[in-house]
Structure formats: structure tokens, C-alpha cells
Scaffold this motif. Sequence first.
Motif, PDB file in Angstrom:
ATOM      1  N   GLU A   1       0.834  -1.199   0.000  1.00 15.03           N
ATOM      2  CA  GLU A   1       0.000   0.000   0.000  1.00 15.03           C
ATOM      3  C   GLU A   1       0.874   1.256   0.000  1.00 15.03           C
ATOM      4  N   TYR A   2       1.898   1.250   0.810  1.00 15.29           N
ATOM      5  CA  TYR A   2       2.809   2.396   0.865  1.00 15.29           C
ATOM      6  C   TYR A   2       3.490   2.593  -0.488  1.00 15.29           C
ATOM      7  N   GLN A   3       3.976   1.504  -1.091  1.00 16.51           N
ATOM      8  CA  GLN A   3       4.648   1.596  -2.388  1.00 16.51           C
ATOM      9  C   GLN A   3       3.709   2.124  -3.464  1.00 16.51           C
ATOM     10  N   LEU A   4       2.480   1.636  -3.480  1.00 19.22           N
ATOM     11  CA  LEU A   4       1.531   2.093  -4.482  1.00 19.22           C
ATOM     12  C   LEU A   4       1.143   3.551  -4.262  1.00 19.22           C
ATOM     13  N   ARG A   5       0.924   3.933  -3.016  1.00 23.45           N
ATOM     14  CA  ARG A   5       0.592   5.326  -2.712  1.00 23.45           C
ATOM     15  C   ARG A   5       1.724   6.247  -3.188  1.00 23.45           C
ATOM     16  N   ARG A   6       2.954   5.855  -2.901  1.00 25.93           N
ATOM     17  CA  ARG A   6       4.113   6.646  -3.309  1.00 25.93           C
ATOM     18  C   ARG A   6       4.255   6.685  -4.832  1.00 25.93           C
ATOM     19  N   PHE A   7       4.080   5.522  -5.461  1.00 28.35           N
ATOM     20  CA  PHE A   7       4.174   5.434  -6.918  1.00 28.35           C
ATOM     21  C   PHE A   7       3.179   6.374  -7.594  1.00 28.35           C
ATOM     22  N   PHE A   8       1.897   6.289  -7.183  1.00 31.78           N
ATOM     23  CA  PHE A   8       0.885   7.117  -7.817  1.00 31.78           C
ATOM     24  C   PHE A   8       1.074   8.589  -7.489  1.00 31.78           C
ATOM     25  N   SER A   9       1.569   8.893  -6.313  1.00 33.41           N
ATOM     26  CA  SER A   9       1.855  10.277  -5.955  1.00 33.41           C
ATOM     27  C   SER A   9       2.924  10.855  -6.873  1.00 33.41           C
TER      28      SER A   9
ATOM     29  N   ASN B   1      -1.027  15.492  -4.717  1.00 33.89           N
ATOM     30  CA  ASN B   1      -2.355  15.635  -4.125  1.00 33.89           C
ATOM     31  C   ASN B   1      -3.412  14.736  -4.769  1.00 33.89           C
ATOM     32  N   THR B   2      -2.996  13.768  -5.583  1.00 33.65           N
ATOM     33  CA  THR B   2      -3.945  12.847  -6.208  1.00 33.65           C
ATOM     34  C   THR B   2      -4.584  11.961  -5.150  1.00 33.65           C
ATOM     35  N   ALA B   3      -5.892  11.864  -5.214  1.00 36.68           N
ATOM     36  CA  ALA B   3      -6.619  11.019  -4.268  1.00 36.68           C
ATOM     37  C   ALA B   3      -6.184   9.563  -4.434  1.00 36.68           C
ATOM     38  N   PHE B   4      -6.071   8.859  -3.303  1.00 38.57           N
ATOM     39  CA  PHE B   4      -5.674   7.452  -3.313  1.00 38.57           C
ATOM     40  C   PHE B   4      -6.295   6.786  -2.096  1.00 38.57           C
ATOM     41  N   ASP B   5      -6.806   5.592  -2.266  1.00 41.32           N
ATOM     42  CA  ASP B   5      -7.337   4.851  -1.124  1.00 41.32           C
ATOM     43  C   ASP B   5      -7.308   3.364  -1.446  1.00 41.32           C
TER      44      ASP B   5
ATOM     45  N   LEU C   1      -8.460  -3.665  -3.141  1.00 45.33           N
ATOM     46  CA  LEU C   1      -8.482  -2.787  -4.306  1.00 45.33           C
ATOM     47  C   LEU C   1      -7.692  -1.529  -3.988  1.00 45.33           C
ATOM     48  N   PHE C   2      -6.927  -1.066  -4.949  1.00 42.67           N
ATOM     49  CA  PHE C   2      -6.174   0.180  -4.838  1.00 42.67           C
ATOM     50  C   PHE C   2      -6.767   1.124  -5.874  1.00 42.67           C
ATOM     51  N   VAL C   3      -7.221   2.266  -5.426  1.00 42.66           N
ATOM     52  CA  VAL C   3      -7.883   3.209  -6.322  1.00 42.66           C
ATOM     53  C   VAL C   3      -7.200   4.560  -6.204  1.00 42.66           C
ATOM     54  N   ALA C   4      -6.874   5.139  -7.351  1.00 46.36           N
ATOM     55  CA  ALA C   4      -6.239   6.461  -7.376  1.00 46.36           C
ATOM     56  C   ALA C   4      -7.006   7.354  -8.335  1.00 46.36           C
ATOM     57  N   GLY C   5      -7.078   8.622  -7.998  1.00 46.49           N
ATOM     58  CA  GLY C   5      -7.657   9.595  -8.908  1.00 46.49           C
ATOM     59  C   GLY C   5      -9.138   9.840  -8.721  1.00 46.49           C
ATOM     60  N   PHE C   6      -9.796  10.140  -9.833  1.00 46.53           N
ATOM     61  CA  PHE C   6     -11.167  10.628  -9.787  1.00 46.53           C
ATOM     62  C   PHE C   6     -12.186   9.611  -9.286  1.00 46.53           C
TER      63      PHE C   6
ATOM     64  N   GLY D   1       3.668   1.058 -17.789  1.00 45.47           N
ATOM     65  CA  GLY D   1       4.350  -0.127 -18.290  1.00 45.47           C
ATOM     66  C   GLY D   1       5.822  -0.155 -17.920  1.00 45.47           C
ATOM     67  N   ASN D   2       6.453   0.992 -17.933  1.00 44.58           N
ATOM     68  CA  ASN D   2       7.879   1.064 -17.638  1.00 44.58           C
ATOM     69  C   ASN D   2       8.176   1.140 -16.145  1.00 44.58           C
ATOM     70  N   GLN D   3       7.405   1.915 -15.410  1.00 45.77           N
ATOM     71  CA  GLN D   3       7.738   2.214 -14.023  1.00 45.77           C
ATOM     72  C   GLN D   3       7.171   1.240 -13.008  1.00 45.77           C
ATOM     73  N   LEU D   4       5.957   0.767 -13.225  1.00 46.63           N
ATOM     74  CA  LEU D   4       5.341  -0.099 -12.227  1.00 46.63           C
ATOM     75  C   LEU D   4       6.162  -1.365 -12.027  1.00 46.63           C
ATOM     76  N   GLU D   5       6.628  -1.936 -13.128  1.00 43.22           N
ATOM     77  CA  GLU D   5       7.452  -3.137 -13.029  1.00 43.22           C
ATOM     78  C   GLU D   5       8.754  -2.845 -12.291  1.00 43.22           C
ATOM     79  N   ASP D   6       9.384  -1.732 -12.598  1.00 39.96           N
ATOM     80  CA  ASP D   6      10.635  -1.370 -11.942  1.00 39.96           C
ATOM     81  C   ASP D   6      10.451  -1.106 -10.448  1.00 39.96           C
ATOM     82  N   LYS D   7       9.414  -0.376 -10.097  1.00 41.49           N
ATOM     83  CA  LYS D   7       9.221   0.030  -8.699  1.00 41.49           C
ATOM     84  C   LYS D   7       8.739  -1.098  -7.806  1.00 41.49           C
ATOM     85  N   LEU D   8       7.880  -1.975  -8.351  1.00 40.21           N
ATOM     86  CA  LEU D   8       7.299  -3.017  -7.515  1.00 40.21           C
ATOM     87  C   LEU D   8       7.917  -4.386  -7.765  1.00 40.21           C
ATOM     88  N   GLY D   9       8.727  -4.495  -8.787  1.00 38.11           N
ATOM     89  CA  GLY D   9       9.404  -5.766  -9.059  1.00 38.11           C
ATOM     90  C   GLY D   9       8.495  -6.864  -9.533  1.00 38.11           C
ATOM     91  N   ASN D  10       7.387  -6.510 -10.191  1.00 39.76           N
ATOM     92  CA  ASN D  10       6.441  -7.513 -10.697  1.00 39.76           C
ATOM     93  C   ASN D  10       6.631  -7.731 -12.164  1.00 39.76           C
TER      94      ASN D  10
END
Length: 113
Positions: free
Chosen positions: A5-13, A19-23, A33-38, A104-113
Motif C-alpha cells: 500500500e505504501y509503495q503504491l501510494r508513493r508510486f501514484f503520488s 495531491n492525487t486522491a488514493f485509497d 483494491l487500490f484506487v487512485a484519482g477521480f 508499463g515502464n515504471q510499475l514493473e521497476d518500482k514493484l518488481g512484478n
Amino acid sequence: MTTIEYQLRRFFSELLAPNTAFDTFYNPELGRLFVAGFLVETFQNSVGKRGIGELYGGPYGILRGLGITETDTIASINKLKGKTYLLVARGNRLDIQKLKNQLGNQLEDKLGN
């Protein structure tokens, strides 16, 4: 807050804006579920004492409410059950493609998936 959760919150930020909404929500049908934005507000809207995102069938209703076809909604829910992610984004075509490329480029790098 869990590590993911922390990694995803930081990634989307970093990706979208600080200030993008995230929960996060637990849905009995789909799991965490991880939800960001509108859509965060939509998932948080209460029905009784729980948010729509926490209700069985809630994500289905939200996607249908956005005008997504029933076939595409069912396919998206099945992908979420299979532990993949669903990206609902709004913007012009160029912005959407840019976001798709960044993910596509960053999520794999940041989360190692």
C-alpha cells in the motif's frame, strides 16, 4: 499501512501528482483494491455503513455507471479476480498513452512484478 500500500501510494503520488486522491478498499469478491484519482470518491460513497467499493458487486456497478459495456465490465472484473490490474483513466488520447507508457515502464521497476 502495508508495504505494498505504501509503495503504491508513493508510486501514484510521483506519477500523477502529490495531491492525487488514493485509497484502498477490501472487496469480498475481489480482495484488496487500490484506487487512485477521480474514482476514489465513487468507491468511498456510502451505502449503509460501507463504501460502494467494499460491497459485493460494487466495482461492477461503478464500471457500468461509467458507461462501460456489460461484456467489458465482466471481463474487467474477471481480470481483477485473476490478480491483474484495471486502469480507468480520463483525459485526451495523448495523455492516456503517456500514462500507459509510464505505467508499463515504471510499475514493473518500482514493484518488481
